[in-house]
Design an enzyme around this catalytic site. Structure first.
Site, short mmCIF file in Angstrom:
data_model
loop_
_atom_site.label_atom_id
_atom_site.label_comp_id
_atom_site.label_asym_id
_atom_site.label_seq_id
_atom_site.Cartn_x
_atom_site.Cartn_y
_atom_site.Cartn_z
N CYS A 126 0.85 -1.20 0.00
CA CYS A 126 0.00 0.00 0.00
C CYS A 126 0.89 1.25 0.00
O CYS A 126 1.76 1.42 0.87
CB CYS A 126 -0.91 -0.01 1.23
SG CYS A 126 -1.78 1.54 1.46
N CYS B 22 0.60 3.36 3.24
CA CYS B 22 1.26 2.69 4.38
C CYS B 22 2.78 2.90 4.29
O CYS B 22 3.44 3.13 5.30
CB CYS B 22 0.93 1.20 4.41
SG CYS B 22 -0.70 0.82 5.11
N ASP C 202 -0.37 16.64 -1.16
CA ASP C 202 -0.62 15.83 -2.36
C ASP C 202 0.45 16.14 -3.40
O ASP C 202 0.84 17.30 -3.60
CB ASP C 202 -2.02 16.13 -2.91
CG ASP C 202 -2.49 15.08 -3.89
OD1 ASP C 202 -3.46 14.36 -3.56
OD2 ASP C 202 -1.91 14.97 -4.98
N ASN D 111 -12.97 10.02 -1.95
CA ASN D 111 -13.36 9.19 -3.09
C ASN D 111 -13.36 7.74 -2.62
O ASN D 111 -12.41 7.31 -1.96
CB ASN D 111 -12.38 9.37 -4.25
CG ASN D 111 -12.36 10.79 -4.77
OD1 ASN D 111 -13.40 11.46 -4.85
ND2 ASN D 111 -11.18 11.28 -5.13
N GLY E 170 -13.89 7.00 -7.98
CA GLY E 170 -12.66 7.59 -8.49
C GLY E 170 -11.47 7.47 -7.55
O GLY E 170 -10.49 8.20 -7.67
N HIS F 259 -8.47 8.01 2.75
CA HIS F 259 -7.87 9.34 2.89
C HIS F 259 -8.89 10.41 2.59
O HIS F 259 -9.84 10.20 1.83
CB HIS F 259 -6.65 9.50 1.98
CG HIS F 259 -6.91 9.21 0.53
ND1 HIS F 259 -6.95 7.93 0.02
CD2 HIS F 259 -7.15 10.03 -0.51
CE1 HIS F 259 -7.20 7.98 -1.28
NE2 HIS F 259 -7.34 9.25 -1.62
N HIS G 184 -9.13 14.36 1.27
CA HIS G 184 -8.45 15.48 0.63
C HIS G 184 -8.91 16.76 1.33
O HIS G 184 -10.12 17.03 1.39
CB HIS G 184 -8.84 15.59 -0.85
CG HIS G 184 -8.47 14.42 -1.69
ND1 HIS G 184 -7.40 14.43 -2.55
CD2 HIS G 184 -9.03 13.18 -1.81
CE1 HIS G 184 -7.32 13.26 -3.18
NE2 HIS G 184 -8.30 12.48 -2.75
P1 5GP Z 1 -7.69 9.42 -4.75
O1 5GP Z 1 -7.71 9.55 -6.26
O2 5GP Z 1 -7.45 8.00 -4.35
O3 5GP Z 1 -8.86 10.04 -4.07
O4 5GP Z 1 -6.46 10.29 -4.26
C1 5GP Z 1 -5.15 9.84 -4.31
C2 5GP Z 1 -4.26 11.06 -4.25
O5 5GP Z 1 -2.96 10.65 -3.93
C3 5GP Z 1 -4.18 11.83 -5.57
O6 5GP Z 1 -4.64 13.16 -5.38
C4 5GP Z 1 -2.69 11.77 -5.93
O7 5GP Z 1 -2.22 12.98 -6.49
C5 5GP Z 1 -2.05 11.47 -4.60
N1 5GP Z 1 -0.81 10.73 -4.69
C6 5GP Z 1 -0.57 9.62 -5.46
N2 5GP Z 1 0.68 9.16 -5.27
C7 5GP Z 1 1.25 10.01 -4.37
C8 5GP Z 1 2.55 10.06 -3.77
O8 5GP Z 1 3.44 9.23 -4.02
N3 5GP Z 1 2.79 11.07 -2.89
C9 5GP Z 1 1.83 12.00 -2.59
N4 5GP Z 1 2.18 12.97 -1.72
N5 5GP Z 1 0.60 11.98 -3.12
C10 5GP Z 1 0.31 10.99 -4.00
ZN ZN Z 2 -2.39 1.34 3.63
#
Ligand code: 5GP
Ligand code: ZN
Length: 119
Positions: free
Chosen positions: A10, A13, A36, A92, A98, A105, A107
């Site tokens: 993960c 994690c 992010d 999400n 999405g 998490h 945002h």
């Molecule tokens: P989701 O699309 O699952 O709601 O949000 C995942 C978020 O994680 C996205 O906004 C993406 O930009 C962010 N993200 C993906 N990989 C990384 C990473 O390696 N480091 C950081 N800081 N953010 C990440």
């Molecule tokens: Zn995890």
């Protein structure tokens, strides 16, 4: 939801464990928060429980205290980031929601006015 609750490899994690670098903005016993990598607003912070929960669909009476802890962190981080005029919190969940990283998490987005409204 099928194939959702896998903890192995993960990404978040690994970020929490410090195996992958991140820009940490907040940490307590239950919560880790970092910027992010692809910000959608001047302030875009991901707030995650340290314990792996795959998504909102997996929240129950045993782990909902982690959600409460995340939202307590939201208020603290928003103050620290100077978001005195409001902000948006988004979750999400799953494929249709999405979600791209399967570790629960929230945002926290702020620093600009969000004119686009889905609801
Ligand atoms: P989701 O699309 O699952 O709601 O949000 C995942 C978020 O994680 C996205 O906004 C993406 O930009 C962010 N993200 C993906 N990989 C990384 C990473 O390696 N480091 C950081 N800081 N953010 C990440
Ligand atoms: Zn995890």
């Amino acid at each position: 939801m099928e194939n959702c609750c896998k903890k192995e490899d993960c990404l978040f994690c690994r970020i929490i464990a410090g195996e992958i670098p991140s820009t940490k903005v907040y940490e307590d016993e239950k919560v880790f928060a970092f910027r992010d990598i692809n910000p959608q607003a001047p302030v875009h912070i991901l707030i995650v429980p340290k314990e792996h929960v795959c998504c909102a669909d997996a929240i129950d009476g045993n782990n909902s205290h982690l959600v409460a802890a995340c939202f307590e962190a939201v208020a603290k981080i928003a103050k620290a980031e100077g978001l005195t005029n409001g902000y948006r919190v988004i979750n999400n969940c799953g494929e249709d929601g999405g979600q791209t990283v399967r570790h629960l998490h929230f945002h926290l987005l702020g620093g600009r006015k969000f004119r686009e409204k889905m609801i």
